[in-house]
Write a protein that holds these residues in place. Structure first.
Motif, PDB file in Angstrom:
ATOM      1  N   PHE A 135     -31.445 -36.936   7.851  1.00 27.96           N
ATOM      2  CA  PHE A 135     -32.326 -36.931   9.035  1.00 27.96           C
ATOM      3  C   PHE A 135     -33.660 -36.263   8.739  1.00 27.96           C
ATOM      4  O   PHE A 135     -33.709 -35.242   8.067  1.00 27.96           O
ATOM      5  N   LYS A 136     -34.705 -36.854   9.305  1.00 31.49           N
ATOM      6  CA  LYS A 136     -36.007 -36.175   9.375  1.00 31.49           C
ATOM      7  C   LYS A 136     -36.157 -35.720  10.818  1.00 31.49           C
ATOM      8  O   LYS A 136     -35.938 -36.506  11.745  1.00 31.49           O
ATOM      9  N   THR A 137     -36.512 -34.444  11.013  1.00 37.05           N
ATOM     10  CA  THR A 137     -36.575 -33.935  12.382  1.00 37.05           C
ATOM     11  C   THR A 137     -37.759 -32.991  12.560  1.00 37.05           C
ATOM     12  O   THR A 137     -38.253 -32.407  11.591  1.00 37.05           O
ATOM     13  N   ARG A 138     -38.197 -32.841  13.820  1.00 40.18           N
ATOM     14  CA  ARG A 138     -39.288 -31.880  14.063  1.00 40.18           C
ATOM     15  C   ARG A 138     -38.754 -30.506  14.435  1.00 40.18           C
ATOM     16  O   ARG A 138     -39.373 -29.494  14.181  1.00 40.18           O
ATOM     17  N   TYR A 139     -37.595 -30.495  15.104  1.00 39.31           N
ATOM     18  CA  TYR A 139     -37.041 -29.202  15.556  1.00 39.31           C
ATOM     19  C   TYR A 139     -35.554 -29.096  15.201  1.00 39.31           C
ATOM     20  O   TYR A 139     -34.837 -30.089  15.252  1.00 39.31           O
ATOM     21  N   VAL A 140     -35.146 -27.875  14.883  1.00 42.57           N
ATOM     22  CA  VAL A 140     -33.705 -27.568  14.818  1.00 42.57           C
ATOM     23  C   VAL A 140     -33.467 -26.465  15.849  1.00 42.57           C
ATOM     24  O   VAL A 140     -34.149 -25.425  15.823  1.00 42.57           O
ATOM     25  N   ILE A 141     -32.542 -26.703  16.763  1.00 41.79           N
ATOM     26  CA  ILE A 141     -32.277 -25.693  17.801  1.00 41.79           C
ATOM     27  C   ILE A 141     -30.817 -25.245  17.698  1.00 41.79           C
ATOM     28  O   ILE A 141     -29.890 -26.064  17.756  1.00 41.79           O
ATOM     29  N   PHE A 142     -30.659 -23.943  17.528  1.00 42.02           N
ATOM     30  CA  PHE A 142     -29.318 -23.386  17.323  1.00 42.02           C
ATOM     31  C   PHE A 142     -28.666 -23.039  18.664  1.00 42.02           C
ATOM     32  O   PHE A 142     -29.177 -22.224  19.434  1.00 42.02           O
ATOM     33  N   CYS A 143     -27.541 -23.707  18.909  1.00 36.45           N
ATOM     34  CA  CYS A 143     -26.712 -23.449  20.105  1.00 36.45           C
ATOM     35  C   CYS A 143     -25.327 -23.147  19.588  1.00 36.45           C
ATOM     36  O   CYS A 143     -24.339 -23.727  20.046  1.00 36.45           O
ATOM     37  N   ASP A 144     -25.250 -22.307  18.591  1.00 34.87           N
ATOM     38  CA  ASP A 144     -24.007 -22.156  17.828  1.00 34.87           C
ATOM     39  C   ASP A 144     -23.252 -20.878  18.160  1.00 34.87           C
ATOM     40  O   ASP A 144     -22.466 -20.380  17.362  1.00 34.87           O
ATOM     41  N   GLY A 145     -23.496 -20.337  19.366  1.00 32.08           N
ATOM     42  CA  GLY A 145     -22.719 -19.187  19.831  1.00 32.08           C
ATOM     43  C   GLY A 145     -22.769 -18.032  18.851  1.00 32.08           C
ATOM     44  O   GLY A 145     -23.824 -17.691  18.319  1.00 32.08           O
ATOM     45  N   LYS A 146     -21.581 -17.455  18.574  1.00 35.59           N
ATOM     46  CA  LYS A 146     -21.525 -16.238  17.748  1.00 35.59           C
ATOM     47  C   LYS A 146     -22.129 -16.440  16.352  1.00 35.59           C
ATOM     48  O   LYS A 146     -22.567 -15.483  15.718  1.00 35.59           O
ATOM     49  N   SER A 147     -22.180 -17.691  15.851  1.00 35.53           N
ATOM     50  CA  SER A 147     -22.697 -17.922  14.485  1.00 35.53           C
ATOM     51  C   SER A 147     -24.141 -17.466  14.327  1.00 35.53           C
ATOM     52  O   SER A 147     -24.553 -17.040  13.244  1.00 35.53           O
ATOM     53  N   SER A 148     -24.930 -17.544  15.394  1.00 34.03           N
ATOM     54  CA  SER A 148     -26.342 -17.151  15.279  1.00 34.03           C
ATOM     55  C   SER A 148     -26.513 -15.674  14.963  1.00 34.03           C
ATOM     56  O   SER A 148     -27.565 -15.259  14.494  1.00 34.03           O
ATOM     57  N   SER A 149     -25.461 -14.887  15.218  1.00 32.62           N
ATOM     58  CA  SER A 149     -25.599 -13.450  14.952  1.00 32.62           C
ATOM     59  C   SER A 149     -25.644 -13.168  13.446  1.00 32.62           C
ATOM     60  O   SER A 149     -25.975 -12.066  13.034  1.00 32.62           O
ATOM     61  N   HIS A 150     -25.296 -14.173  12.621  1.00 33.69           N
ATOM     62  CA  HIS A 150     -25.523 -13.989  11.182  1.00 33.69           C
ATOM     63  C   HIS A 150     -26.340 -15.130  10.585  1.00 33.69           C
ATOM     64  O   HIS A 150     -26.197 -15.476   9.407  1.00 33.69           O
ATOM     65  N   ASN A 151     -27.197 -15.702  11.395  1.00 38.15           N
ATOM     66  CA  ASN A 151     -28.165 -16.691  10.912  1.00 38.15           C
ATOM     67  C   ASN A 151     -29.429 -15.917  10.506  1.00 38.15           C
ATOM     68  O   ASN A 151     -29.964 -15.138  11.304  1.00 38.15           O
ATOM     69  N   PRO A 152     -29.930 -16.089   9.267  1.00 38.49           N
ATOM     70  CA  PRO A 152     -31.083 -15.293   8.824  1.00 38.49           C
ATOM     71  C   PRO A 152     -32.281 -15.351   9.777  1.00 38.49           C
ATOM     72  O   PRO A 152     -33.034 -14.388   9.865  1.00 38.49           O
ATOM     73  N   TYR A 153     -32.440 -16.434  10.514  1.00 40.69           N
ATOM     74  CA  TYR A 153     -33.567 -16.501  11.455  1.00 40.69           C
ATOM     75  C   TYR A 153     -33.363 -15.569  12.650  1.00 40.69           C
ATOM     76  O   TYR A 153     -34.325 -15.088  13.240  1.00 40.69           O
TER      77      TYR A 153
END
Ligand SMILES: Cc1cc2nc3c(=O)[nH]c(=O)nc-3n(C[C@H](O)[C@H](O)[C@H](O)COP(=O)(O)OP(=O)(O)OC[C@H]3O[C@@H](n4cnc5c(N)ncnc54)[C@H](O)[C@@H]3O)c2cc1C
Length: 354
Positions: free
Chosen positions: A183-201
């Motif tokens: 995929f080519k995309t303009r945005y990635v949006i994280f709706c990944d619950g607890k996983s975002s707490s260890h996402n480097p962003y």
């Protein structure tokens, strides 16, 4: 390569609502979700309760959130020919003298959403209680399991779902476009619950994950048109099945169901309920809660193609539709996110990394 405007990571309540508004706005998207039996949305009771806590305070923004949720879940339900939301009362059996006093005090100061229970004996056929009851009304009951499965089916039918773990190391970023898988995309949006707490962003955000455990209990003969609460709650869930819970733990070793919770919950049930019951499931999940009890909604200040809808804590059912809509409006350049939820309040912290 297939072009899509947005990649949504996760299909819990946050991801489902984000996609719904993207779809409504005519913005193309793909969802990447790896099903996890311990995700928070799969175990939510589905209750939107306007009055919470020991001091019976009115929930943040409820005057706006509840009518919005009614409309949004109603519309999504119509889309599938299903009922996704109902009005319901919570029958609050006072577990202590302090709670009787808290209810009375709140009712005298502000009667909104509260009704004192006049007929003290009304529920004695089913329950043991000795300090009376009051009711909280109106509340909403959202059928989360039905919503997630209907939406997932629709995503699959329309070839919009990739069922695998999103791997950040495979995301290729360029100035105005990103690539992920094919995929080519303009945005990635994280709706990944607890996983975002260890996402480097986003790991610098003040997440405060919270563990909740509960039981699904089969009870024949108990009316399924109210929620019964006495410290813990019995919430109508499926036919003859009630959701019993939940715990609210800040300190925990893992996200697994514990023998101690089950023992305590069954002791509570045996003391409170006069009917026979059977436990059919014992579950646990981590709530993506935040230190300041407000969600994280918006785009990364340093990486404006990377967004997040998270931190829904204990209130995912009411916060998800409302803030997903604000995020999509923001993406369209047609509105702002409530400053108390907007990610930009963490600009300084987020600019320190990546
Ligand atoms: C026991 C319990 C009871 C609750 N009761 C209520 C209630 O009555 N009312 C209420 O309003 N709220 C309630 N909540 C809170 C509510 O469940 C949460 O606020 C809400 O579900 C959070 O939704 P979410 O979409 O942010 O996260 P999640 O539901 O956790 O969804 C995240 C999704 O992302 C996927 N995912 C994660 N990482 C990746 C990855 N790397 N790649 C691909 N996919 C990934 C997961 O598998 C999951 O499908 C309750 C929570 C618990 C635990």
């Amino acid at each position: 390569m297939e072009k899509t405007e947005v990649i949504v990571v996760g299909q819990g309540l946050a991801g489902t609502w984000l996609c719904w508004w993207l779809y409504k706005a005519g913005i193309s998207f793909k969802v990447i979700d790896h099903p996890n039996p311990r995700s928070a949305s799969l175990h939510a009771a589905g209750l939107i309760n306007p009055v919470t806590g020991r001091r019976m305070v009115t929930t943040w923004m409820i005057e706006e959130l509840m009518p919005f949720a009614n409309q949004a879940y109603g519309d999504m339900g119509d889309f599938f020919g299903e009922i996704f939301i109902d009005e319901i009362s919570v029958i609050d059996f006072f577990p202590s003298v302090q709670m009787v006093q808290a209810f009375r005090k709140r009712f005298e100061e502000d009667p909104a959403y509260l009704l004192p229970g006049k007929d003290r004996e009304k529920f004695t056929r089913w329950f043991r209680y000795d300090l009376g009851w009051g009711s909280i009304h109106p509340c909403c009951l959202v059928y989360v399991e039905k919503i997630l499965s209907n939406w997932r089916g629709w995503l699959k039918k329309n070839n919009l779902l990739v069922e695998e773990v999103f791997d950040l190391s495979k995301l290729r970023k360029a100035e105005n476009e990103m690539e992920y898988l094919n995929f080519k995309t303009r945005y990635v949006i994280f709706c990944d619950g607890k996983s975002s707490s260890h996402n480097p962003y986003f790991e610098k955000l003040p997440f405060a994950l919270n563990k909740g455990e509960g039981l699904l209990v089969e009870i024949d003969g108990l009316p399924a048109n109210q929620v019964f609460k006495k410290g813990m709650s019995l919430v109508p869930y499926r036919e003859n099945i009630f959701w019993l819970g939940s715990s609210y733990e800040w300190e925990f070793d893992d996200d697994q169901p514990s023998a101690l919770f089950k023992k305590n919950a069954e002791a509570w049930l045996q003391h409170f309920l006069k009917l026979p019951y059977e436990v059919v499931e014992h579950f646990s999940a981590l709530r993506p809660a935040t230190l300041e009890r407000r969600p994280f909604v918006g785009f990364h200040p340093q990486h404006p193609q990377i967004g997040i809808l998270n931190g829904l804590g204990t209130k995912g059912c009411s916060l998800a539709p409302y803030f997903a809509r604000q995020l999509v409006n923001k993406l369209k350049g047609e509105g702002n996110i409530n400053p108390l939820a907007d990610l930009s309040r963490f600009e300084k912290i987020l600019m320190r990394r990546i």
